[in-house]
Scaffold this motif. Structure first.
Motif, PDB file in Angstrom:
ATOM      1  N   LEU A 176      41.243  41.341  31.267  1.00 38.10           N
ATOM      2  CA  LEU A 176      42.015  42.518  32.964  1.00 38.10           C
ATOM      3  C   LEU A 176      42.386  41.304  33.215  1.00 38.10           C
ATOM      4  N   PHE A 177      40.935  40.500  33.561  1.00 37.97           N
ATOM      5  CA  PHE A 177      41.278  39.397  34.163  1.00 37.97           C
ATOM      6  C   PHE A 177      43.171  38.702  34.718  1.00 37.97           C
ATOM      7  N   LEU A 178      43.454  38.624  33.872  1.00 38.15           N
ATOM      8  CA  LEU A 178      44.677  38.317  33.439  1.00 38.15           C
ATOM      9  C   LEU A 178      45.514  39.207  33.488  1.00 38.15           C
ATOM     10  N   ILE A 179      45.805  39.921  32.777  1.00 38.86           N
ATOM     11  CA  ILE A 179      46.943  40.859  33.047  1.00 38.86           C
ATOM     12  C   ILE A 179      47.115  41.898  34.501  1.00 38.86           C
ATOM     13  N   LEU A 184      55.041  28.477  44.960  1.00 39.46           N
ATOM     14  CA  LEU A 184      55.222  28.813  43.816  1.00 39.46           C
ATOM     15  C   LEU A 184      53.674  28.481  43.744  1.00 39.46           C
ATOM     16  N   ALA A 185      52.998  27.610  44.604  1.00 42.99           N
ATOM     17  CA  ALA A 185      52.039  27.761  44.380  1.00 42.99           C
ATOM     18  C   ALA A 185      50.977  28.847  44.970  1.00 42.99           C
ATOM     19  N   PHE A 186      51.961  29.299  46.518  1.00 41.26           N
ATOM     20  CA  PHE A 186      51.726  30.227  47.520  1.00 41.26           C
ATOM     21  C   PHE A 186      51.545  32.214  45.934  1.00 41.26           C
ATOM     22  N   LYS A 187      52.609  32.159  45.276  1.00 40.64           N
ATOM     23  CA  LYS A 187      51.991  32.924  44.461  1.00 40.64           C
ATOM     24  C   LYS A 187      51.318  32.965  43.278  1.00 40.64           C
ATOM     25  N   ILE A 188      51.296  31.882  43.182  1.00 36.87           N
ATOM     26  CA  ILE A 188      50.338  31.631  42.272  1.00 36.87           C
ATOM     27  C   ILE A 188      48.425  32.051  42.513  1.00 36.87           C
ATOM     28  N   GLY A 189      48.318  31.993  43.545  1.00 37.48           N
ATOM     29  CA  GLY A 189      47.320  31.726  44.224  1.00 37.48           C
ATOM     30  C   GLY A 189      46.677  32.853  44.716  1.00 37.48           C
ATOM     31  N   CYS A 190      47.945  34.007  45.342  1.00 36.51           N
ATOM     32  CA  CYS A 190      48.029  35.258  45.666  1.00 36.51           C
ATOM     33  C   CYS A 190      47.995  36.348  44.437  1.00 36.51           C
ATOM     34  N   ALA A 191      48.063  35.773  43.090  1.00 38.11           N
ATOM     35  CA  ALA A 191      47.452  36.009  42.015  1.00 38.11           C
ATOM     36  C   ALA A 191      46.589  36.326  41.062  1.00 38.11           C
ATOM     37  N   ILE A 192      45.688  34.828  41.261  1.00 46.32           N
ATOM     38  CA  ILE A 192      44.710  34.719  40.937  1.00 46.32           C
ATOM     39  C   ILE A 192      43.619  35.084  41.512  1.00 46.32           C
ATOM     40  N   LEU A 193      43.739  35.866  43.363  1.00 51.25           N
ATOM     41  CA  LEU A 193      43.167  36.654  44.392  1.00 51.25           C
ATOM     42  C   LEU A 193      42.919  38.319  43.363  1.00 51.25           C
ATOM     43  N   ALA A 194      44.435  38.384  43.423  1.00 50.52           N
ATOM     44  CA  ALA A 194      44.331  40.324  42.183  1.00 50.52           C
ATOM     45  C   ALA A 194      43.594  40.022  41.098  1.00 50.52           C
ATOM     46  N   GLY A 195      43.379  38.266  39.983  1.00 48.26           N
ATOM     47  CA  GLY A 195      42.552  38.866  38.778  1.00 48.26           C
ATOM     48  C   GLY A 195      41.658  38.797  39.428  1.00 48.26           C
ATOM     49  N   ALA A 196      41.021  38.018  40.379  1.00 48.50           N
ATOM     50  CA  ALA A 196      39.845  38.261  40.990  1.00 48.50           C
ATOM     51  C   ALA A 196      38.858  39.905  41.587  1.00 48.50           C
ATOM     52  N   LEU A 197      39.617  40.301  42.089  1.00 51.51           N
ATOM     53  CA  LEU A 197      39.572  41.327  42.695  1.00 51.51           C
ATOM     54  C   LEU A 197      39.584  42.489  41.505  1.00 51.51           C
ATOM     55  N   THR A 198      39.971  42.566  40.712  1.00 53.12           N
ATOM     56  CA  THR A 198      40.161  43.332  38.902  1.00 53.12           C
ATOM     57  C   THR A 198      38.686  43.159  38.170  1.00 53.12           C
ATOM     58  N   ALA A 199      38.616  42.049  38.888  1.00 52.73           N
ATOM     59  CA  ALA A 199      37.071  41.206  37.771  1.00 52.73           C
ATOM     60  C   ALA A 199      35.554  41.667  38.523  1.00 52.73           C
ATOM     61  N   VAL A 200      36.164  41.148  39.752  1.00 50.59           N
ATOM     62  CA  VAL A 200      34.924  42.067  40.908  1.00 50.59           C
ATOM     63  C   VAL A 200      34.573  43.248  41.192  1.00 50.59           C
ATOM     64  N   THR A 201      35.554  44.213  40.945  1.00 54.49           N
ATOM     65  CA  THR A 201      35.762  45.644  40.639  1.00 54.49           C
ATOM     66  C   THR A 201      34.680  46.049  39.648  1.00 54.49           C
ATOM     67  N   LEU A 202      35.471  44.824  38.117  1.00 51.53           N
ATOM     68  CA  LEU A 202      34.051  45.737  37.131  1.00 51.53           C
ATOM     69  C   LEU A 202      33.312  44.666  36.976  1.00 51.53           C
ATOM     70  N   LYS A 203      33.107  44.126  37.454  1.00 52.28           N
ATOM     71  CA  LYS A 203      31.219  43.800  37.725  1.00 52.28           C
ATOM     72  C   LYS A 203      29.909  45.289  38.675  1.00 52.28           C
ATOM     73  N   THR A 204      30.729  45.174  39.915  1.00 56.00           N
ATOM     74  CA  THR A 204      30.052  45.661  40.908  1.00 56.00           C
ATOM     75  C   THR A 204      29.743  47.232  39.821  1.00 56.00           C
ATOM     76  N   ILE A 205      31.160  47.784  39.750  1.00 53.12           N
ATOM     77  CA  ILE A 205      30.793  49.292  38.821  1.00 53.12           C
ATOM     78  C   ILE A 205      29.996  49.220  37.806  1.00 53.12           C
ATOM     79  N   SER A 206      30.509  48.491  37.245  1.00 52.62           N
ATOM     80  CA  SER A 206      28.844  47.586  36.173  1.00 52.62           C
ATOM     81  C   SER A 206      27.865  47.839  36.072  1.00 52.62           C
ATOM     82  N   GLY A 207      27.156  47.233  37.820  1.00 51.57           N
ATOM     83  CA  GLY A 207      26.043  46.471  37.644  1.00 51.57           C
ATOM     84  C   GLY A 207      25.546  47.980  38.103  1.00 51.57           C
ATOM     85  N   TYR A 208      26.351  48.530  38.959  1.00 52.17           N
ATOM     86  CA  TYR A 208      25.889  49.478  39.436  1.00 52.17           C
ATOM     87  C   TYR A 208      25.524  50.758  38.607  1.00 52.17           C
TER      88      TYR A 208
END
Length: 485
Positions: free
Chosen positions: A22-25, A85-109
């Motif tokens: 999901l992070f990679l998507i 390019l580094a700016f775009k990749i850095g932003c995209a990594i943040l987006a992937g992290a948001l997806t992972a954190v959302t998954l973790k937070t909701i599943s934990g609750y």
């Protein structure tokens, strides 16, 4: 998709694998969206590029703005080497992290992996999140830490919550303030006052670090409120930066939040129980839908409303708990597939600065002037940042500081044609007015001040000055905080 959900529910190892998928998507969807233009994204993209470039090339940030977002982009750029390019990749990594954190937070609750995947799918699909990422990467990182604050507060792991509050403060002051509010709400009924005092002291000490907090930050709130109420979703749509599928997201999310608020009030009245995990989305919804904020581009109400898609996944947990599991899985699948189209709601032509034009203006300035003769260029924000990044000139989007010799300063004038500027210029200085573009000219600062004096009684001319992007205000104290130019 069905197989992945089954694995996620039945195997800890594949939980991490599924999270990575999901992070990679999410990463790929956002990178494709941001890579629609070769330039850095948003209106502030080149501010981050400028900061990163300055640190890597000269060993210091151009603007002494303390935030964890800068070391983050510096690290990414170290591996990529291409700044845009580094700016775009850095932003995209943040987006992937948001997806992972959302998954973790909701599943934990809720311990319901189907709902957690649904929440993660919303973050992948959301046009609003793509836009927010392109415009406010520093805020985005702060929100990531804020979600982790909420996650550890719900689990009553207060030390970790305080750690992420501190990280949030060091990233963006507003998200740090929200983290403190979350902490106080969750701790006030369940923990000793000694821990509360200790936490308050720790956060206060962090706030005294240079550039973190300052009393003059309150100036940011001047003029942000209106006595006339407005309905935030409609006011936002009327700004005409969203359209199509993004408007659908705004309306559905707003309706969902309103229904959730009704449910929450009814739940409190009936059960008389206070649940921190149910209240935190209510608190965020109050900021998002507050009717007395002015809704204008860049205003406080505008920025709060852009948080809407970050809150929606967590409200979905409460709204869809009774929905059949197959229904949740189907919605998740539709959202992930639709993200292949929803990313196009981010339109660089509409949502980004005209960076190609700014690049051309910068090249013209380099051809006409020497950076040894002129130490500073006054130009509006975004243009000033590209001038700094792509040339040897220094630039500032405020009026000339008192300690700078104006004889060594150039002024990029916006919104006033060359013929009108020439009307108020003496014969001996007319030749100093250089046309850059239909809407841009450049003159020495002393010439600009002479023109302003000659045109002081011309109301139409002065309207052009103030309506254009012409810096004439000194840098405010809440941005200066003892910084140099």
């Amino acid at each position: 998709m069905m197989i992945m959900i089954w694995y996620l529910k039945n195997n800890t190892t594949t939980l991490w694998i599924g999270t990575l998928i999901l992070f990679l998507i999410s990463f790929c969807v956002r990178f494709i969206a941001l890579n629609q233009t070769p330039y850095a994204n948003g209106w502030d993209g080149y501010y981050y590029v400028m900061q990163t470039h300055s640190f890597i090339e000269y060993g210091h940030l151009k603007s002494l703005d303390y935030s964890l977002i800068y070391p983050y982009f510096i690290i990414v750029t170290f591996f990529i080497s291409d700044y845009e390019l580094a700016f775009k990749i850095g932003c995209a990594i943040l987006a992937g992290a948001l997806t992972a954190v959302t998954l973790k937070t909701i599943s934990g609750y809720c311990k319901n992996m189907n709902l957690a995947i649904l929440g993660a799918s919303i973050t992948i699909f959301s046009p609003g999140i793509t836009f927010f990422l392109s415009q406010f990467p520093k805020n985005f990182m702060g929100i990531l830490f804020l979600l982790l604050v909420a996650y550890y507060l719900v689990r009553k792991r207060y030390l970790l919550a305080v750690l992420f509050i501190i990280l949030s403060i060091l990233t963006h002051r507003l998200t740090g303030a929200l983290g403190i509010i979350f902490l106080l709400i969750s701790m006030i009924r369940s923990i000793s006052w000694k821990y509360l005092v200790g936490t308050f002291v720790a956060i206060t000490l962090v706030s005294f670090l240079p550039g973190i907090l300052h009393f003059t930050d309150l100036e940011r709130f001047k003029g942000e409120l209106s006595i006339t109420p407005q309905f935030a979703p409609l006011s936002f749509i009327n700004l005409k930066i969203s359209s199509g599928i993004w408007n659908v997201e705004v309306i559905l999310s707003a309706v969902l939040i309103l229904l959730y608020l009704i449910w929450f009030i009814k739940h409190i009245l009936q059960s008389r129980k206070f649940e921190i995990q149910a209240f935190l989305p209510v608190l965020m919804a109050a900021f998002i839908l507050f009717p007395f904020f002015k809704m204008e581009h860049g205003s406080m109400g505008y920025r709060f409303f852009l948080l809407l898609p970050f809150v929606t996944p967590f409200i979905m947990v409460f709204a869809l708990r009774q929905l059949a599991q197959r229904g949740v899985v189907l919605i998740s699948l539709v959202l992930i597939i639709s993200s292949g189209f929803s990313y196009r709601a981010y339109n660089p032509t509409l949502h980004d600065a005209p960076n190609r034009l700014y690049e051309q203006i910068t090249a013209t300035i380099q051809n006409h002037y020497s950076s040894k003769q002129y130490s500073l260029v006054i130009a509006h924000k975004s243009l000033a940042e590209i001038i700094i990044y792509k040339s040897e000139f220094d630039a500032l989007n405020w009026s000339v500081p008192a300690h700078v010799n104006k004889e060594h300063v150039l002024r990029v004038v916006h919104g006033i044609p060359q013929r009108i500027l020439s009307r108020y210029a003496n014969a001996e200085i007319k030749y100093l007015i250089v046309r850059l573009n239909t809407n841009y000219c450049i003159v020495p600062e002393s010439t600009w001040e002479s023109i302003l004096q000659q045109a002081a009684d011309d109301k139409q001319f002065m309207e052009l000055v103030y309506n254009g992007n012409n810096p004439f205000v000194a840098r405010p104290e809440y941005l200066l905080k003892g910084k140099g130019i």
